[in-house]
Motif scaffolding. Structure first.
Motif: not given
Length: 140
Positions: A37-47, A72-81
């Motif tokens: 899936r291509v998901v939008r995690t925040r309004d108006g940002v890149k999916p 944030c746009r990316l999941p916290e787990t991805t940002r931390t890694a």
């Protein structure tokens, strides 16, 4: 669960851009098969692109991505890694603590006691003691 940033086209598949509001998504297809899936995690940002993981459905993976992206746009787990990898690969940094070498009497593990200082009698793991002059102590 895998999350791929939209810095370049996805490795496989075709997709339509989801609506601009948080929570919108569109299927990522490879031929006739839905592979993510291509998901939008925040309004108006890149999916971001979400795919299934080991013993995880696409619905579950998508729900987990939304649950881990409150600000944030990316999941916290991805940002931390990502941050930990960048710190480990940066020149002049150590893996344990960025920019610091452990002292000669540093002990392994999760202790935070400073070298040469013993914890007080009421100290326990995870508990911090209030500093003098701070806090809600009464008195005049």
């Amino acid at each position: 669960m895998a999350v791929q940033e939209e810095l370049r086209p996805p490795l496989v598949g075709e997709w339509d851009a989801p609506a601009a509001q948080r929570g919108a998504w569109s299927p990522l297809r490879d031929g006739g098969e839905v592979v993510g899936r291509v998901v939008r995690t925040r309004d108006g940002v890149k999916p971001v692109f979400v795919s299934v993981g080991h013993r995880m459905s696409l619905e579950n993976a998508t729900a987990r991505v939304f649950a881990r992206t409150p600000r944030c746009r990316l999941p916290e787990t991805t940002r931390t890694a990502d941050r930990l990898c960048r710190d480990a690969l940066a020149p002049g940094r150590t893996r344990a603590r960025a920019g610091r070498e452990p002292g000669p009497d540093a002990s392994p593990g999760r202790t935070r006691a400073r070298a040469g200082r013993e914890p007080g009698p009421d100290a326990s793991p995870g508990r911090t003691r209030a500093r003098a002059g701070r806090g809600g102590g009464g008195g005049s």
